[in-house]
Write an enzyme that holds these catalytic residues in place. Sequence first.
Site, short mmCIF file in Angstrom:
data_model
loop_
_atom_site.label_atom_id
_atom_site.label_comp_id
_atom_site.label_asym_id
_atom_site.label_seq_id
_atom_site.Cartn_x
_atom_site.Cartn_y
_atom_site.Cartn_z
N LYS A 1 0.82 -1.22 0.00
CA LYS A 1 0.00 0.00 0.00
C LYS A 1 0.86 1.27 0.00
O LYS A 1 0.43 2.30 -0.50
CB LYS A 1 -0.98 -0.02 1.17
N LYS B 1 -3.57 -10.48 -6.13
CA LYS B 1 -4.91 -10.82 -5.61
C LYS B 1 -5.97 -9.88 -6.16
O LYS B 1 -5.66 -8.72 -6.49
CB LYS B 1 -4.91 -10.84 -4.08
N LYS C 1 -10.42 -4.69 -4.21
CA LYS C 1 -11.46 -3.70 -4.54
C LYS C 1 -10.88 -2.34 -4.89
O LYS C 1 -11.54 -1.53 -5.51
CB LYS C 1 -12.51 -3.61 -3.43
N1 AQP Z 1 -8.60 -11.68 -3.30
C1 AQP Z 1 -9.03 -12.18 -2.16
N2 AQP Z 1 -9.25 -13.52 -2.04
C2 AQP Z 1 -9.70 -14.05 -0.87
N3 AQP Z 1 -9.97 -13.30 0.24
C3 AQP Z 1 -9.77 -11.98 0.16
N4 AQP Z 1 -9.95 -10.98 1.04
C4 AQP Z 1 -9.60 -9.80 0.48
N5 AQP Z 1 -9.21 -10.01 -0.80
C5 AQP Z 1 -9.30 -11.34 -1.02
C6 AQP Z 1 -10.44 -11.16 2.40
O1 AQP Z 1 -11.59 -10.33 2.57
C7 AQP Z 1 -11.68 -9.92 3.92
C8 AQP Z 1 -11.98 -8.46 3.99
O2 AQP Z 1 -10.93 -7.72 3.41
P1 AQP Z 1 -10.79 -6.16 3.68
O3 AQP Z 1 -12.04 -5.48 3.26
O4 AQP Z 1 -10.38 -5.96 5.08
O5 AQP Z 1 -9.64 -5.62 2.81
P2 AQP Z 1 -8.45 -6.24 2.06
O6 AQP Z 1 -7.99 -7.54 2.59
O7 AQP Z 1 -7.42 -5.15 1.98
O8 AQP Z 1 -9.20 -6.48 0.69
P3 AQP Z 1 -9.12 -5.66 -0.61
O9 AQP Z 1 -10.27 -6.09 -1.47
O10 AQP Z 1 -7.77 -5.81 -1.23
O11 AQP Z 1 -9.37 -4.15 -0.17
P4 AQP Z 1 -8.50 -2.89 -0.47
O12 AQP Z 1 -8.30 -2.90 -1.96
O13 AQP Z 1 -9.34 -1.73 -0.01
O14 AQP Z 1 -7.23 -3.03 0.28
C9 AQP Z 1 -10.37 -10.30 4.60
O15 AQP Z 1 -10.56 -11.46 5.40
C10 AQP Z 1 -9.47 -10.64 3.45
O16 AQP Z 1 -8.52 -11.63 3.79
#
Ligand code: AQP
Length: 336
Positions: free
Chosen positions: A115, A197, A200
């Site tokens: 990040k 991965k 979002k």
């Molecule tokens: N690609 C993924 N595959 C499986 N699990 C995933 N998680 C996130 N991406 C994947 C799981 O979703 C839960 C919530 O995640 P979060 O909202 O806390 O944020 P994150 O892990 O940072 O997910 P993002 O989508 O990548 O968000 P941004 O882009 O805002 O940083 C967690 O349990 C995570 O493991």
Amino acid sequence: MQTDKKTLFSAAQPSGLVTLGNYLGAIKNWVALQDEYNCIYSIADLHCLTVRREPKELRAKSLELLALYIACGVDPEKSCLFLQSHVPAHAELTWILNTLTYPGELSRMTQFKDKSLKHADNVNMGLMDYPVLMAADILLYGAEVVPIGVDQKQHLEITRDLAIRFNNRYSETFVVPEPIIPKVGAKIMSLQDPAHKMSKSDPNENSYIAILDDEDTVIRKFKRAVTDSDNSIAFSDDKPGISNLLTIYSAITGETIAAAEERFAGKGYGEFKIAVGEVVASALAPIRKRTAELLSDKAYLDEIMKKGAEQASYFANKTLSKVYRKVGLYSPERKK
Ligand code: AQP
């Protein structure tokens, strides 16, 4: 909430359009775990502030995420649902845990490094402290288990380290949590770059499926998904694109990857991608419809989050008082 069951905590950030990765890696499993555990599911809005957000959008996304949890099958009668910022104990425990955390262990976290590159103009202390806030989220509720996707494994490790460090320094206080990582779907990859991965916050919207994407959009994105050079539908390390699609198919349908390979043996990539798109679109359609219905009843959602915050505060404040006492903070009501 029943107290005879083990406690489970998990959360997601209202940071954008919730993706198929968030759903398969986390939220789908939350639903299945509701009967077995005393479940606490939070909307991690404080975590969201580690990246610059439009305030109006953050508010809207927080409500949308609550609606989405319920639409996915999280039952507010069985589980506690609340916004992280409604329970001040999360920020307060973070401060205490910060005093036990070393900068070096935070600066080497993969998510912090990723990040920091993505948001080079805003590498703030909150971004670095993200895992400590996550540790506070979990430790406040004495959660024994935490369902997460693979990407959060490192943060759960630091949560465990901090719990043990505090317990050793001040006597047994925190439960040391265990992760629950799904067998299939723990790391859904980007549809455009299967080395990364699905996320979002990816600027390329063809890289992710948002849970609220309509059927045509879901199928169009799968049709555009990157595949591999040969034409066999088989799961293997050197075929990350096809392996990702097989994982998605298996996680959505419950069919094993081997059975899915057999089902599509001899078929072309085009046909396979449409089939994956169709099963995903039909799984997401009722969630999208229900989310829209729920969002039209804001009073109901507000009631749920108020009730959830009260329930969560009760447990969180109990833990926080214990922590404050153990570290030596004076309170006039206390005898010693
Ligand atoms: N690609 C993924 N595959 C499986 N699990 C995933 N998680 C996130 N991406 C994947 C799981 O979703 C839960 C919530 O995640 P979060 O909202 O806390 O944020 P994150 O892990 O940072 O997910 P993002 O989508 O990548 O968000 P941004 O882009 O805002 O940083 C967690 O349990 C995570 O493991």
